[in-house]
Design a protein around this motif. Structure first.
Motif, mmCIF file in Angstrom:
data_model
loop_
_atom_site.group_PDB
_atom_site.id
_atom_site.type_symbol
_atom_site.label_atom_id
_atom_site.label_comp_id
_atom_site.label_asym_id
_atom_site.label_seq_id
_atom_site.Cartn_x
_atom_site.Cartn_y
_atom_site.Cartn_z
ATOM 1 N N ALA A 97 0.830 -1.205 0.000
ATOM 2 C CA ALA A 97 0.000 0.000 0.000
ATOM 3 C C ALA A 97 0.864 1.254 0.000
ATOM 4 O O ALA A 97 0.598 2.209 -0.739
ATOM 5 C CB ALA A 97 -0.942 -0.002 1.201
ATOM 6 N N ALA A 98 1.923 1.264 0.810
ATOM 7 C CA ALA A 98 2.816 2.423 0.862
ATOM 8 C C ALA A 98 3.486 2.649 -0.488
ATOM 9 O O ALA A 98 3.599 3.790 -0.956
ATOM 10 C CB ALA A 98 3.867 2.231 1.958
ATOM 11 N N GLN A 99 3.913 1.569 -1.123
ATOM 12 C CA GLN A 99 4.565 1.711 -2.424
ATOM 13 C C GLN A 99 3.590 2.237 -3.476
ATOM 14 O O GLN A 99 3.946 3.098 -4.281
ATOM 15 C CB GLN A 99 5.158 0.380 -2.868
ATOM 16 N N LEU A 100 2.376 1.720 -3.484
ATOM 17 C CA LEU A 100 1.383 2.186 -4.464
ATOM 18 C C LEU A 100 1.006 3.642 -4.202
ATOM 19 O O LEU A 100 0.849 4.425 -5.146
ATOM 20 C CB LEU A 100 0.156 1.279 -4.434
ATOM 21 N N ARG A 101 0.880 4.020 -2.950
ATOM 22 C CA ARG A 101 0.578 5.420 -2.625
ATOM 23 C C ARG A 101 1.720 6.336 -3.060
ATOM 24 O O ARG A 101 1.479 7.436 -3.546
ATOM 25 C CB ARG A 101 0.305 5.567 -1.133
ATOM 26 N N ALA A 102 2.954 5.878 -2.890
ATOM 27 C CA ALA A 102 4.112 6.666 -3.325
ATOM 28 C C ALA A 102 4.118 6.849 -4.845
ATOM 29 O O ALA A 102 4.700 7.815 -5.356
ATOM 30 C CB ALA A 102 5.405 5.998 -2.869
ATOM 31 N N SER A 103 3.451 5.949 -5.562
ATOM 32 C CA SER A 103 3.313 6.061 -7.018
ATOM 33 C C SER A 103 2.149 6.956 -7.414
ATOM 34 O O SER A 103 1.845 7.078 -8.597
ATOM 35 C CB SER A 103 3.117 4.676 -7.640
ATOM 36 N N GLY A 104 1.467 7.517 -6.425
ATOM 37 C CA GLY A 104 0.354 8.421 -6.699
ATOM 38 C C GLY A 104 -1.010 7.770 -6.740
ATOM 39 O O GLY A 104 -1.995 8.423 -7.092
ATOM 40 N N LEU A 105 -1.097 6.512 -6.375
ATOM 41 C CA LEU A 105 -2.387 5.816 -6.403
ATOM 42 C C LEU A 105 -3.106 5.953 -5.062
ATOM 43 O O LEU A 105 -2.480 6.077 -4.015
ATOM 44 C CB LEU A 105 -2.173 4.335 -6.715
ATOM 45 N N THR A 106 -4.415 5.911 -5.121
ATOM 46 C CA THR A 106 -5.237 5.876 -3.918
ATOM 47 C C THR A 106 -5.438 4.413 -3.540
ATOM 48 O O THR A 106 -5.815 3.600 -4.383
ATOM 49 C CB THR A 106 -6.601 6.552 -4.176
ATOM 50 N N VAL A 107 -5.192 4.096 -2.284
ATOM 51 C CA VAL A 107 -5.274 2.703 -1.835
ATOM 52 C C VAL A 107 -6.157 2.619 -0.597
ATOM 53 O O VAL A 107 -5.942 3.337 0.373
ATOM 54 C CB VAL A 107 -3.868 2.151 -1.488
ATOM 55 N N ALA A 108 -7.146 1.743 -0.668
ATOM 56 C CA ALA A 108 -7.944 1.411 0.510
ATOM 57 C C ALA A 108 -7.380 0.097 1.047
ATOM 58 O O ALA A 108 -7.219 -0.868 0.298
ATOM 59 C CB ALA A 108 -9.412 1.245 0.137
ATOM 60 N N LEU A 109 -7.071 0.071 2.337
ATOM 61 C CA LEU A 109 -6.421 -1.094 2.937
ATOM 62 C C LEU A 109 -7.247 -1.599 4.108
ATOM 63 O O LEU A 109 -7.661 -0.820 4.971
ATOM 64 C CB LEU A 109 -5.016 -0.696 3.409
ATOM 65 N N HIS A 110 -7.470 -2.917 4.125
ATOM 66 C CA HIS A 110 -8.241 -3.552 5.196
ATOM 67 C C HIS A 110 -7.515 -4.821 5.626
ATOM 68 O O HIS A 110 -7.130 -5.642 4.782
ATOM 69 C CB HIS A 110 -9.651 -3.900 4.691
ATOM 70 N N HIS A 111 -7.318 -4.972 6.932
ATOM 71 C CA HIS A 111 -6.714 -6.178 7.478
ATOM 72 C C HIS A 111 -7.832 -7.007 8.111
ATOM 73 O O HIS A 111 -8.208 -6.778 9.256
ATOM 74 C CB HIS A 111 -5.656 -5.834 8.524
ATOM 75 N N ARG A 112 -8.366 -7.951 7.360
ATOM 76 C CA ARG A 112 -9.547 -8.701 7.776
ATOM 77 C C ARG A 112 -9.350 -9.459 9.083
ATOM 78 O O ARG A 112 -10.259 -9.486 9.927
ATOM 79 C CB ARG A 112 -9.935 -9.681 6.656
ATOM 80 N N ASP A 113 -8.194 -10.082 9.275
ATOM 81 C CA ASP A 113 -8.031 -10.998 10.399
ATOM 82 C C ASP A 113 -6.951 -10.577 11.393
ATOM 83 O O ASP A 113 -6.636 -11.331 12.312
ATOM 84 C CB ASP A 113 -7.727 -12.404 9.867
ATOM 85 N N LEU A 114 -6.404 -9.409 11.256
ATOM 86 C CA LEU A 114 -5.301 -8.948 12.100
ATOM 87 C C LEU A 114 -5.643 -8.997 13.584
ATOM 88 O O LEU A 114 -4.806 -9.360 14.408
ATOM 89 C CB LEU A 114 -4.903 -7.523 11.702
ATOM 90 N N ASP A 115 -6.861 -8.645 13.940
ATOM 91 C CA ASP A 115 -7.247 -8.570 15.349
ATOM 92 C C ASP A 115 -7.941 -9.831 15.863
ATOM 93 O O ASP A 115 -8.435 -9.844 16.989
ATOM 94 C CB ASP A 115 -8.129 -7.346 15.583
ATOM 95 N N LYS A 116 -7.954 -10.887 15.058
ATOM 96 C CA LYS A 116 -8.550 -12.147 15.519
ATOM 97 C C LYS A 116 -7.557 -12.886 16.408
ATOM 98 O O LYS A 116 -6.351 -12.669 16.332
ATOM 99 C CB LYS A 116 -8.965 -13.009 14.323
#
Length: 126
Positions: A97-116
């Motif tokens: 996500a950070a790399q794509l944002r640095a390329s000027g793209l808009t990125v929506a990021l969701h961590h589905r299971d991180l808090d399980k």
């Protein structure tokens, strides 16, 4: 973009699904890292200490950009998964996500299971 754990259910629908289970160091196998998450620096250091993962981020970013260059412009859905969704997948997704944002793209990021809760499993690393 969604990170997820295969042990918590089916992968989300995506144009690109990256399976990180067998190719990159699994922090879960280290008792001192098992109950930490991608938010904790030692987890990120372990994942990024694995040969090839930076190259996979680069290749995945290039694939996303290629999808966006196609004739049907629209969102590109990326899902990356590891066993439990707390370590490898969210670390990878954050970096991508950070790399794509640095390329000027808009990125929506969701961590589905991180808090399980941690899924107790063998030391197979999958």
């Amino acid at each position: 973009m969604t990170s997820f754990g295969y042990l918590h259910g089916q992968p989300p629908a995506a144009h690109l699904t990256i399976d990180l289970r067998q190719h990159f160091r699994d922090p879960h196998v280290s008792p001192e890292l098992r109950y930490l998450t991608a938010h904790d620096e030692p987890v990120g250091a372990t994942v990024w200490g694995t040969s090839g993962i930076a190259g996979l981020v680069e290749a995945t970013a290039a694939a996303v950009i290629a999808f966006l260059s196609g004739p049907s412009a629209g969102p590109v859905l990326v899902a990356d998964g590891c066993a439990g969704g707390r370590h490898r997948a969210p670390v990878f997704a954050n970096r991508l996500a950070a790399q794509l944002r640095a390329s000027g793209l808009t990125v929506a990021l969701h961590h589905r299971d991180l808090d399980k809760p941690v899924v107790e499993r063998g030391r197979c690393g999958r």
